[in-house]
Design a protein around this motif. Sequence first.
Motif, PDB file in Angstrom:
ATOM      1  N   SER A  93      -1.070  11.382  -2.985  1.00  0.00           N
ATOM      2  CA  SER A  93       0.204  11.613  -3.679  1.00  0.00           C
ATOM      3  C   SER A  93       0.733  13.028  -3.456  1.00  0.00           C
ATOM      4  N   GLU A  94      -0.143  13.968  -3.056  1.00  0.00           N
ATOM      5  CA  GLU A  94       0.277  15.346  -2.801  1.00  0.00           C
ATOM      6  C   GLU A  94       0.354  15.653  -1.306  1.00  0.00           C
ATOM      7  N   ALA A  95       0.406  14.613  -0.481  1.00  0.00           N
ATOM      8  CA  ALA A  95       0.343  14.809   0.971  1.00  0.00           C
ATOM      9  C   ALA A  95       1.529  15.586   1.518  1.00  0.00           C
ATOM     10  N   VAL A  96       2.736  15.313   1.010  1.00  0.00           N
ATOM     11  CA  VAL A  96       3.909  16.022   1.525  1.00  0.00           C
ATOM     12  C   VAL A  96       3.757  17.519   1.274  1.00  0.00           C
ATOM     13  N   ALA A  97       3.323  17.891   0.081  1.00  0.00           N
ATOM     14  CA  ALA A  97       3.095  19.311  -0.227  1.00  0.00           C
ATOM     15  C   ALA A  97       2.006  19.889   0.665  1.00  0.00           C
ATOM     16  N   ALA A  98       0.988  19.094   0.959  1.00  0.00           N
ATOM     17  CA  ALA A  98      -0.088  19.566   1.832  1.00  0.00           C
ATOM     18  C   ALA A  98       0.428  19.838   3.242  1.00  0.00           C
ATOM     19  N   TYR A  99       1.303  18.976   3.754  1.00  0.00           N
ATOM     20  CA  TYR A  99       1.914  19.215   5.072  1.00  0.00           C
ATOM     21  C   TYR A  99       2.677  20.531   5.082  1.00  0.00           C
ATOM     22  N   HIS A 100       3.447  20.774   4.027  1.00  0.00           N
ATOM     23  CA  HIS A 100       4.202  22.031   3.944  1.00  0.00           C
ATOM     24  C   HIS A 100       3.246  23.217   3.902  1.00  0.00           C
ATOM     25  N   GLN A 101       2.137  23.081   3.192  1.00  0.00           N
ATOM     26  CA  GLN A 101       1.162  24.167   3.102  1.00  0.00           C
ATOM     27  C   GLN A 101       0.608  24.519   4.475  1.00  0.00           C
TER      28      GLN A 101
ATOM     29  N   GLY B 242      -1.134  27.889   6.008  1.00  0.00           N
ATOM     30  CA  GLY B 242      -2.370  27.731   5.248  1.00  0.00           C
ATOM     31  C   GLY B 242      -3.530  27.412   6.171  1.00  0.00           C
ATOM     32  N   SER B 243      -4.652  28.081   5.975  1.00  0.00           N
ATOM     33  CA  SER B 243      -5.786  27.918   6.885  1.00  0.00           C
ATOM     34  C   SER B 243      -6.872  27.008   6.336  1.00  0.00           C
ATOM     35  N   GLU B 244      -6.775  26.608   5.064  1.00  0.00           N
ATOM     36  CA  GLU B 244      -7.803  25.751   4.494  1.00  0.00           C
ATOM     37  C   GLU B 244      -7.704  24.336   5.068  1.00  0.00           C
ATOM     38  N   LYS B 245      -8.846  23.756   5.390  1.00  0.00           N
ATOM     39  CA  LYS B 245      -8.886  22.374   5.860  1.00  0.00           C
ATOM     40  C   LYS B 245      -8.631  21.464   4.665  1.00  0.00           C
ATOM     41  N   ILE B 246      -7.652  20.560   4.803  1.00  0.00           N
ATOM     42  CA  ILE B 246      -7.265  19.682   3.719  1.00  0.00           C
ATOM     43  C   ILE B 246      -7.675  18.252   4.055  1.00  0.00           C
TER      44      ILE B 246
ATOM     45  N   MET C 187       0.845  -1.186   0.000  1.00  0.00           N
ATOM     46  CA  MET C 187       0.000   0.000   0.000  1.00  0.00           C
ATOM     47  C   MET C 187       0.887   1.245   0.000  1.00  0.00           C
ATOM     48  N   GLN C 188       0.314   2.371  -0.422  1.00  0.00           N
ATOM     49  CA  GLN C 188       1.006   3.637  -0.291  1.00  0.00           C
ATOM     50  C   GLN C 188       0.651   4.257   1.053  1.00  0.00           C
ATOM     51  N   ALA C 189       1.654   4.845   1.683  1.00  0.00           N
ATOM     52  CA  ALA C 189       1.444   5.471   2.992  1.00  0.00           C
ATOM     53  C   ALA C 189       2.444   6.599   3.167  1.00  0.00           C
ATOM     54  N   LEU C 190       2.022   7.628   3.869  1.00  0.00           N
ATOM     55  CA  LEU C 190       2.923   8.697   4.261  1.00  0.00           C
ATOM     56  C   LEU C 190       3.670   8.218   5.513  1.00  0.00           C
ATOM     57  N   GLN C 191       4.971   8.441   5.562  1.00  0.00           N
ATOM     58  CA  GLN C 191       5.738   7.972   6.716  1.00  0.00           C
ATOM     59  C   GLN C 191       6.903   8.922   6.979  1.00  0.00           C
ATOM     60  N   PHE C 192       7.229   9.122   8.262  1.00  0.00           N
ATOM     61  CA  PHE C 192       8.424   9.891   8.601  1.00  0.00           C
ATOM     62  C   PHE C 192       9.315   9.025   9.479  1.00  0.00           C
ATOM     63  N   SER C 193      10.621   9.168   9.272  1.00  0.00           N
ATOM     64  CA  SER C 193      11.603   8.335   9.968  1.00  0.00           C
ATOM     65  C   SER C 193      12.312   9.064  11.087  1.00  0.00           C
ATOM     66  N   ALA C 194      12.130  10.384  11.162  1.00  0.00           N
ATOM     67  CA  ALA C 194      12.728  11.192  12.222  1.00  0.00           C
ATOM     68  C   ALA C 194      11.877  12.433  12.405  1.00  0.00           C
ATOM     69  N   THR C 195      11.935  13.022  13.582  1.00  0.00           N
ATOM     70  CA  THR C 195      11.171  14.239  13.853  1.00  0.00           C
ATOM     71  C   THR C 195      12.095  15.451  13.875  1.00  0.00           C
ATOM     72  N   GLY C 196      11.502  16.625  13.814  1.00  0.00           N
ATOM     73  CA  GLY C 196      12.271  17.863  13.879  1.00  0.00           C
ATOM     74  C   GLY C 196      12.037  18.764  12.686  1.00  0.00           C
ATOM     75  N   THR C 197      11.929  18.167  11.496  1.00  0.00           N
ATOM     76  CA  THR C 197      11.595  18.906  10.283  1.00  0.00           C
ATOM     77  C   THR C 197      10.669  18.024   9.445  1.00  0.00           C
ATOM     78  N   LEU C 198      10.162  18.589   8.357  1.00  0.00           N
ATOM     79  CA  LEU C 198       9.336  17.806   7.442  1.00  0.00           C
ATOM     80  C   LEU C 198      10.177  17.069   6.401  1.00  0.00           C
ATOM     81  N   ASP C 199      11.504  17.145   6.510  1.00  0.00           N
ATOM     82  CA  ASP C 199      12.382  16.586   5.480  1.00  0.00           C
ATOM     83  C   ASP C 199      12.263  15.075   5.341  1.00  0.00           C
ATOM     84  N   SER C 200      11.980  14.371   6.445  1.00  0.00           N
ATOM     85  CA  SER C 200      11.940  12.906   6.368  1.00  0.00           C
ATOM     86  C   SER C 200      10.563  12.373   5.988  1.00  0.00           C
TER      87      SER C 200
END
Length: 319
Positions: free
Chosen positions: A298-306, A311-315, A1-14
Amino acid sequence: MQALQFSATGTLDSLQLRDLPTPVPGAGEVLIEVRAAGLNPSDVKNVLGRFPYTTTPRIPGRDFSGVVVSGSPELQGKAVWGGTGKGFGFYRDGCHAHYVVMPADAVAPKPQSLSFAQAATYGVPYITAWDALERSQVQAGTRLLIIGAGAVANAAQALGNARGAKVVMGVRRAEVAQDLEAQGIRAFQLPEAKQLPEQARDHFQQQLPEVIFDTTGFWLPAAINTVDSFGRIAVIAAPADGLVNVPALNLYRRGGSIIGVNSLLYSLEDCAQMLRQIGAAFEGGLPVPNGFIERPLSEAVAAYHQVNEGGSEKIILIP
């Protein structure tokens, strides 16, 4: 399956979209095909390391709606919603994915009056608002002042109105107050803090509010000076350093109470019970807002940055 995942905290880079194995439900669990998942500011803060108990690697996401595809036979094929509670997206995988595993008793039937995308918008804000109103004893006739105009404030207005409370909203910007008034919601632009008691009296027929729900974190001292005798003040936020100077003498003289509201204190099962009651309110005619935008997973990473950039719009993420 496709999933959003982060491997470290502190920035959105991971934070990345990855191909991961579809999870397998254990005893007492169900596998849910996620049809829609809400993106909340707390999801972004989670990746940024604001929650010390988060473990990695982790799939984030706290709110979802979907269809049960395996596990409990009585739930198979049923449309459900859930999430929000303790650990979900923090130290157990969340719902920003094609599939998620949940305890069978931690999901509630999705209200038929809501689409999957609509249902995914409500978990965190409505459970937070529901808890605030429950614990501050808001009922028919209660004079309720809500400070703020975000998702939780709007949820509290809808739920308070459904309970028969006398609801007024205080907001920062004049144009927001005008927009709320145009929708038939009583509202005013917040004045200087010292003028809040006078403004509140003007909107409650020369009485003070019995309950004040500060959703901003900045009006607690003014709220203490504004709430009626034996009144309750619910809070869900604070300044970045967590410190507020409060007029404790006035609080004591009024017999007032301050109630901290935090949905992360509740289990997934507790939150499912709240969602059942909130769902009944929607089936009973609670208004269904549509102020959100849908974006593919597929656009989730960009949505997190937004969201992180203000950004105030509910995504709503659609797998």
